[in-house]
Design a protein around this motif. Structure first.
Motif, mmCIF file in Angstrom:
data_model
loop_
_atom_site.group_PDB
_atom_site.id
_atom_site.type_symbol
_atom_site.label_atom_id
_atom_site.label_comp_id
_atom_site.label_asym_id
_atom_site.label_seq_id
_atom_site.Cartn_x
_atom_site.Cartn_y
_atom_site.Cartn_z
ATOM 1 N N ASN A 125 4.024 -3.120 -1.459
ATOM 2 C CA ASN A 125 3.175 -2.598 -0.318
ATOM 3 C C ASN A 125 2.266 -1.525 -0.709
ATOM 4 N N VAL A 144 -1.242 -5.900 8.353
ATOM 5 C CA VAL A 144 -1.026 -5.889 6.919
ATOM 6 C C VAL A 144 -0.661 -4.277 6.700
ATOM 7 N N ASN A 145 -1.403 -3.209 6.908
ATOM 8 C CA ASN A 145 -1.222 -1.895 6.844
ATOM 9 C C ASN A 145 0.051 -1.419 7.794
ATOM 10 N N PHE A 194 -1.471 -1.426 -0.533
ATOM 11 C CA PHE A 194 -2.391 -1.772 0.978
ATOM 12 C C PHE A 194 -2.388 -0.205 1.767
ATOM 13 N N LYS A 244 2.682 -3.458 8.443
ATOM 14 C CA LYS A 244 3.816 -3.995 7.788
ATOM 15 C C LYS A 244 3.963 -3.491 6.516
ATOM 16 N N ALA A 245 2.876 -2.850 5.617
ATOM 17 C CA ALA A 245 3.267 -1.940 4.445
ATOM 18 C C ALA A 245 3.941 -0.635 4.715
ATOM 19 N N SER A 286 7.397 -1.208 5.701
ATOM 20 C CA SER A 286 8.324 -1.383 4.505
ATOM 21 C C SER A 286 8.544 -0.188 3.679
#
Length: 304
Positions: free
Chosen positions: A235, A6-7, A238, A9-10, A13
């Motif tokens: 994002n 998740v981190n 995160f 991906k954030a 982004s």
């Protein structure tokens, strides 16, 4: 998906968002529109995009319509419009490198005003950051013995400073918005934006636009506002504050690199020193502030 995924991906982004935003100074002149007309049409397209994201993703179902937040969102909408208009006016008269470097004094302004409002003591390192940014901005503006106030107005420097001031106040007001979602807040801001600018728009400016102009207008409206806001606000929660503080420097970095490659801009030796001092000061303040937030957040978690 794991926390690390998740981190990651954030992070990607926000990197994409900041890199795209770094190109706005080169896209704006290609629209064929002056600042007010461009901000007006940008607000319209951004409002359409943000409403669709907010509605189609179902975020509206969980929206909190808090009176205080709505009032602050509308007030910050006025600040946002002024911020955008002044930024685009600076692009009309100033190189992207100088304009963006001065514009990014906003964190310094935010820090100074925030310290006054919340009566926080300014320690030595942030004070050095403010001083470094101040000296850097003077060197960037090209002020010398022959520099007059009239020259200052026509150079675009004053517009970049005003954009930075309004952005700093915008961030302060936005801090007070706690319950309304970022998407709905921005939707209110951009919707109010095109309503406020309606009396000042020269609609004749849109009559002679070519397909190329409209393409760049759509890019600024949907991509530089809609997509970037979706990527950023979707994002930002995160990642730790210090990571976000570092990643935001991608915006001016991309702008400066492109200015050198595309327009062939060559800053004077003093302006190079000015760029370095400005961003050194901004980095000190942003990173120290983000560290404070991390410590504060950690304390809150322990206390809970």
């Amino acid at each position: 998906m794991t926390k690390q995924e998740v981190n990651n991906k954030a992070t990607i982004s926000i990197i994409i968002a900041m890199a795209i935003f770094g190109t706005i100074g080169f896209i704006a002149p290609k629209t064929g529109l002056k600042a007010i007309d461009l901000v007006f049409i940008r607000c319209i397209f951004a409002s359409i995009f943000l409403f669709l994201v907010w509605f189609l993703t179902g975020l509206y179902k969980n929206e909190v319509y808090h009176k205080k937040d709505i009032f602050l969102s509308l007030f910050s909408g006025v600040l946002l419009v002024c911020n955008w208009v002044f930024l685009f006016k600076s692009f009309e008269n100033l190189s992207v490198t100088i304009s963006i470097s001065i514009y990014y004094l906003a964190p310094v302004i935010l820090f100074l005003v925030g310290s006054l409002i919340f009566k926080e003591k300014i320690t030595m390192i942030p004070l050095l950051g403010v001083f470094s940014s101040f000296i850097g901005s003077i060197l960037l503006s090209g002020i010398n013995s022959d520099f007059t106030f009239k020259t200052l107005l026509s150079s675009g420097v004053i517009w970049a400073f005003l954009a930075a001031i309004f952005y700093g106040f915008l961030m302060i007001v936005n801090k007070g918005i706690t319950q309304t979602s970022a998407y709905f807040t921005t939707l209110l801001q951009t919707t109010l934006g095109f309503i406020l600018l309606l009396p000042f728009v020269k609609f004749s400016a849109f009559h002679n636009l070519h397909m190329e102009n409209w393409t760049f207008i759509l890019i600024i409206g949907f991509v530089h506002t809609g997509v970037i806001y979706a990527l950023f606000f979707g994002n930002i929660r995160f990642l730790p504050a210090n990571t976000i503080a570092v990643l935001t420097f991608l915006d001016p970095a991309v702008a400066i690199v492109l200015d050198t490659m595309i327009t062939g801009f060559k800053p004077t030796p003093l302006q190079i020193v000015g760029i370095f001092l400005t961003f050194l000061g901004i980095a000190l303040i942003m990173l120290l502030n983000s560290t404070k937030k991390e410590v504060s957040n950690s304390s809150k978690k322990i206390a809970n």
